[in-house]
Design an enzyme around this catalytic site. Structure first.
Site, PDB file in Angstrom:
ATOM      1  N   ARG A  97       0.827  -1.214   0.000  1.00 24.06           N
ATOM      2  CA  ARG A  97       0.000   0.000   0.000  1.00 24.06           C
ATOM      3  C   ARG A  97       0.859   1.261   0.000  1.00 24.06           C
ATOM      4  O   ARG A  97       0.359   2.343  -0.209  1.00 24.06           O
ATOM      5  CB  ARG A  97      -0.967  -0.027   1.194  1.00 24.06           C
ATOM      6  N   GLN A  98       2.160   1.096   0.265  1.00 21.80           N
ATOM      7  CA  GLN A  98       3.060   2.262   0.198  1.00 21.80           C
ATOM      8  C   GLN A  98       3.719   2.271  -1.181  1.00 21.80           C
ATOM      9  O   GLN A  98       4.913   2.073  -1.314  1.00 21.80           O
ATOM     10  CB  GLN A  98       4.098   2.175   1.299  1.00 21.80           C
ATOM     11  N   HIS A 131      -1.612  -5.392  -4.498  1.00 21.05           N
ATOM     12  CA  HIS A 131      -2.493  -4.246  -4.245  1.00 21.05           C
ATOM     13  C   HIS A 131      -2.548  -3.323  -5.461  1.00 21.05           C
ATOM     14  O   HIS A 131      -3.609  -2.813  -5.812  1.00 21.05           O
ATOM     15  CB  HIS A 131      -1.994  -3.498  -3.008  1.00 21.05           C
ATOM     16  N   ASP A 171     -14.718   0.511  -3.166  1.00 21.51           N
ATOM     17  CA  ASP A 171     -14.204   1.871  -3.404  1.00 21.51           C
ATOM     18  C   ASP A 171     -13.832   2.005  -4.875  1.00 21.51           C
ATOM     19  O   ASP A 171     -13.767   1.001  -5.603  1.00 21.51           O
ATOM     20  CB  ASP A 171     -13.022   2.221  -2.475  1.00 21.51           C
ATOM     21  N   LYS A 194     -16.938   6.664  -1.773  1.00 23.72           N
ATOM     22  CA  LYS A 194     -16.874   7.333  -0.456  1.00 23.72           C
ATOM     23  C   LYS A 194     -16.438   8.764  -0.683  1.00 23.72           C
ATOM     24  O   LYS A 194     -15.472   9.005  -1.405  1.00 23.72           O
ATOM     25  CB  LYS A 194     -15.815   6.677   0.434  1.00 23.72           C
ATOM     26  N   ARG A 196     -15.847  12.636   1.402  1.00 22.36           N
ATOM     27  CA  ARG A 196     -15.933  13.529   2.561  1.00 22.36           C
ATOM     28  C   ARG A 196     -16.087  14.925   1.977  1.00 22.36           C
ATOM     29  O   ARG A 196     -15.160  15.454   1.373  1.00 22.36           O
ATOM     30  CB  ARG A 196     -14.653  13.420   3.393  1.00 22.36           C
ATOM     31  N   SER A 225      -8.593  -3.040   8.877  1.00 25.49           N
ATOM     32  CA  SER A 225      -9.460  -2.776  10.036  1.00 25.49           C
ATOM     33  C   SER A 225     -10.867  -3.314   9.799  1.00 25.49           C
ATOM     34  O   SER A 225     -11.659  -3.432  10.731  1.00 25.49           O
ATOM     35  CB  SER A 225      -9.542  -1.265  10.272  1.00 25.49           C
ATOM     36  N   GLY A 226     -11.198  -3.617   8.579  1.00 23.39           N
ATOM     37  CA  GLY A 226     -12.554  -4.082   8.235  1.00 23.39           C
ATOM     38  C   GLY A 226     -13.504  -2.930   7.936  1.00 23.39           C
ATOM     39  O   GLY A 226     -14.638  -3.153   7.513  1.00 23.39           O
TER      40      GLY A 226
END
Ligand code: R5P
Length: 314
Positions: A97-98, A131, A171, A194, A196, A225-226
């Site tokens: 993920r990095q 990923h 996502d 998603k 914000r 984290s789910g």
């Protein structure tokens, strides 16, 4: 199988390594991976590997740095023991993920890890549902990125036997993966978007597509984290989905993820064993493990016999 081939396992997922060995009709090569008192890792390969085609199976899962270091040290030991070719089989490639700089003065750790694996002496890498596909380009050695989609599609058909299915990406970043699964099982596709609107305000979940009355199947590469999958499931049910199922390749399950999923309205959460399932995962009421030993074993066999790996996914 060829008798000049060996499979060796680090400590991250011995049951998976044993499953792969049994698929290949081999025993795991004898090796000791030990710790000194200060937790330094020491490796001793206890059989001859000179001139052999050696596959090391190690996911760089929790504890990520220890498992990565084991992989590097086993590779170094094999190189110094004159193995002919070394393939790092990394079903879960941690640090993936990095894969870019999220801001100024930050690292691209996925690239660093790729360099470490290459410089330790790996000749090839075999991994699963990376990923981001472009991580293959971080290596200047061949990388085979396997896909979990055929196993997942087969499981959906055989175990769930549902009508009225909709595949859902949790996502926008996961659309390519979700579309590939939708195509395999001939189902329509929706996307959870998603957003914000303003800093400090909670996220709004918009569903792109009409999910009303559908049995929704969420698909993701990683569950950490789910939060992503549980929130997406909530949003789908609010929008009239009949039921929500989830499929995921890599079960990182950090913190309270298992209890969050158990308490969620996800009917069944299916995760592969690319990362060794913990006891909590094994006993969770709605989590089921989908084995990948056969897929890895077949890809290793094809690599060893120089046959096509990509045709596994036709
Ligand atoms: C993100 O891009 C990944 O594909 C997963 O959606 C993410 O890592 C899941 O994390 P969590 O379970 O913490 O929401």
């Amino acid at each position: 199988m060829s008798n000049s081939m060996k499979l060796i396992a680090g400590n991250s997922n011995r049951p998976l390594a044993e499953g792969v060995a049994s698929y290949l009709g081999l025993s795991l090569a004898k090796a000791q991976v030990k710790r000194f008192a200060d937790m330094e890792i020491f490796v001793e390969i206890q059989e001859n590997v000179r001139g052999e085609d050696v596959f090391i199976l190690q996911s760089t899962s929790f504890p990520a740095n220890d498992h990565l270091m084991e992989l590097l040290i086993i590779t170094d030991a094999l190189r110094r023991s004159s193995a002919k070719r070394i393939t790092a089989v990394v079903p879960y490639f941690g640090y993936a993920r990095q894969d870019r700089k999220p801001g100024p003065r930050t690292p691209i750790s996925a690239k660093l890890v790729s360099n470490l694996i290459t410089h330790a002496g790996a000749d090839r890498v075999l991994t699963l549902d990376l990923h981001a596909g472009q991580i293959q380009g971080f290596f200047d050695i061949p990388v085979d990125n396997l896909y979990g989609a055929p196993i997942i599609a087969r499981d959906i058909k055989q175990r769930l036997q549902l009508k009225n299915i909709m595949v859902v990406s949790p996502d926008v970043g996961g659309v390519v993966r979700a579309r590939a699964l939708a195509k395999r099982i001939d189902a329509p596709l929706s996307i959870v978007d998603k957003r914000r609107e303003r800093a400090g305000e909670s996220e709004v979940m918009n569903i792109i597509g009409d999910v009303e009355g559908y049995n929704c199947i969420l698909i993701d590469d990683i569950v950490d984290s789910g939060g992503t999958l549980c929130n997406a499931a909530e949003a789908l049910l609010k929008n009239g989905a009949a039921a929500v199922y989830a499929y995921c390749t890599h079960g990182v399950f950090s913190g309270g993820a298992v209890s969050r999923i158990s308490q969620s309205k996800i009917k069944e959460f299916v995760v592969t064993d690319s990362i060794m399932p913990t006891e909590a995962v094994k006993v969770a009421r709605n989590i089921r493990t989908l084995p990948i030993a056969e897929l890895l074993g077949e890809a290793i066999k094809r690599t060893a016999t120089e046959s096509s790996v990509s045709s596994l996914f036709d």
